[in-house]
Design an enzyme around this catalytic site. Sequence first.
Site, PDB file in Angstrom:
ATOM      1  N   ALA A 202      21.657 -35.782   9.087  1.00 30.80           N
ATOM      2  CA  ALA A 202      21.652 -34.405   9.572  1.00 30.80           C
ATOM      3  C   ALA A 202      20.471 -33.449   9.461  1.00 30.80           C
ATOM      4  O   ALA A 202      20.105 -32.973   8.350  1.00 30.80           O
ATOM      5  CB  ALA A 202      22.781 -33.530   9.062  1.00 30.80           C
ATOM      6  N   ASP A 378      17.695 -33.962   5.058  1.00 30.70           N
ATOM      7  CA  ASP A 378      18.975 -34.243   5.352  1.00 30.70           C
ATOM      8  C   ASP A 378      19.897 -33.475   4.862  1.00 30.70           C
ATOM      9  O   ASP A 378      20.201 -33.293   3.762  1.00 30.70           O
ATOM     10  CB  ASP A 378      19.252 -35.749   4.851  1.00 30.70           C
ATOM     11  CG  ASP A 378      20.657 -36.274   5.645  1.00 30.70           C
ATOM     12  OD1 ASP A 378      21.520 -35.737   6.055  1.00 30.70           O
ATOM     13  OD2 ASP A 378      20.959 -37.715   5.394  1.00 30.70           O
ATOM     14  N   HIS A 379      20.608 -32.524   5.791  1.00 38.02           N
ATOM     15  CA  HIS A 379      21.593 -31.540   5.295  1.00 38.02           C
ATOM     16  C   HIS A 379      22.832 -32.069   4.635  1.00 38.02           C
ATOM     17  O   HIS A 379      23.644 -31.258   4.050  1.00 38.02           O
ATOM     18  CB  HIS A 379      21.979 -30.454   6.430  1.00 38.02           C
ATOM     19  CG  HIS A 379      21.945 -29.124   5.998  1.00 38.02           C
ATOM     20  ND1 HIS A 379      22.545 -28.714   4.843  1.00 38.02           N
ATOM     21  CD2 HIS A 379      21.630 -28.052   6.922  1.00 38.02           C
ATOM     22  CE1 HIS A 379      22.838 -27.593   4.683  1.00 38.02           C
ATOM     23  NE2 HIS A 379      22.037 -26.940   5.911  1.00 38.02           N
ATOM     24  N   ARG A 380      22.902 -33.518   4.792  1.00 38.86           N
ATOM     25  CA  ARG A 380      24.151 -33.793   4.168  1.00 38.86           C
ATOM     26  C   ARG A 380      23.894 -33.926   2.545  1.00 38.86           C
ATOM     27  O   ARG A 380      24.982 -34.020   1.740  1.00 38.86           O
ATOM     28  CB  ARG A 380      24.385 -35.497   4.686  1.00 38.86           C
ATOM     29  CG  ARG A 380      24.752 -35.418   6.062  1.00 38.86           C
ATOM     30  CD  ARG A 380      24.990 -36.827   6.474  1.00 38.86           C
ATOM     31  NE  ARG A 380      23.946 -37.755   6.017  1.00 38.86           N
ATOM     32  CZ  ARG A 380      23.886 -39.056   6.101  1.00 38.86           C
ATOM     33  NH1 ARG A 380      24.847 -39.674   6.294  1.00 38.86           N
ATOM     34  NH2 ARG A 380      22.616 -39.671   5.794  1.00 38.86           N
TER      35      ARG A 380
END
Length: 415
Positions: A202, A378-380
């Site tokens: 993400a 990575d926004h996860r």
Amino acid sequence: MAKQFKFPDVGEGITEGEVVRWLVKEGDEIKADQPIAEVETDKAIVEMPSPYAGTVLKLHAREKDIVKVGQVLITVGEKGEKPEEASPAAVPAAAPKGRGAAVEPGPARPAPAAGAGILATPKVRKIAQDLGLDLAAIPATGPGGRITEEDVEAAPKKAVPPSPAVKVKTKFDFYGSVERLPLRGVRRATAKRMAESVSKAAHVTHFDQADASALDRLREKMKPEAEARGIKLTYLPFIVKALVAALKLHPMFNSTLDDAEEEIIIKKYYNIGIAVDVADGLIVPVLKGADEKSLEDIAREIQALAEAARGRTLDLADLKGGTFSITNVGMIGGEAATPIINYPEVAILATLKIADRPRVEDGRVTVRKTLPLCLSFDHRVVDGAEAARFMNDLKKILEQEALLAEAVKAAESKG
């Protein structure tokens, strides 16, 4: 008897490669372990040695062809022997030159023929094939469980798959002439990796700008001594050292996400990927153990890795093990970028051109050397607030000469 050499499993998750150049031709006499072809696998070009000596009876691929692991590359035998006489048994997997000993696979078992175990005459099999029917799905009424012609005729009919249509590639479209370039080599590998990253991570990009005055001063102080030892001291080694210091404060950026186990794996080592612009794509060799190397060692290694990437002499190991990547486009120009994460890493930093730019300080407009920084993450794994804190600490290290000098000297005792 003639022997077939198949494209071996070289490890590292490699499943295919591109034949860049044949080093032998049909009819040549070769020795065991003699390189027969240059094959590009995952952005590295390796020489494939033949495990057999003899006469090259047949090359089973053309240059620029994509070959899969297990696909026959070459048939070797006695002069005058026919390639069709080659032994169907498994052949040893030769290791690429410089990569260690080959792994011997277990004995091969012949693949079962289509429809094996089903009782039917050749004529019945041919009728079923022409009708596009699966013999295994047809109830048998003949003696001893044999499928008869009547059984095939009574089975539900399926359309025979049409022959593949001839592909016509035109040199013009509705608006004018076009040129078609095959997606091969580094560009093909880059395309696959980028698509994988975008589909799995993400992506979010955080933009900021650091005052580069302290960085510039420290580099100018250290450059003459480095040049006297034959080292080209750019800004990048300083940025690597500052980055490692910031990663130690924010370890989540030095991690990967294990989707299957639903675990974040924080790396306790610092292997920094350095993106290198080559003629037909992008290669990211990895600077191993950046926290344990001196500034000059990092400068030397970055230069050596970049030269090897452009000369296509990198080892596969040089492309593996990264924990965080930097793409430095400052030498080309630009004010901002949205770099794509080098998956499965969690983040990548793009550094843009250091230049004089206007800044507002105490209500007044001044001119400062600044360095645009663009962090894709990575926004996860990490949130925007943590990304902002990471960038604040990275900026602080870059902007304060004492902190930057401390980061630079951190590994001197180990270097």
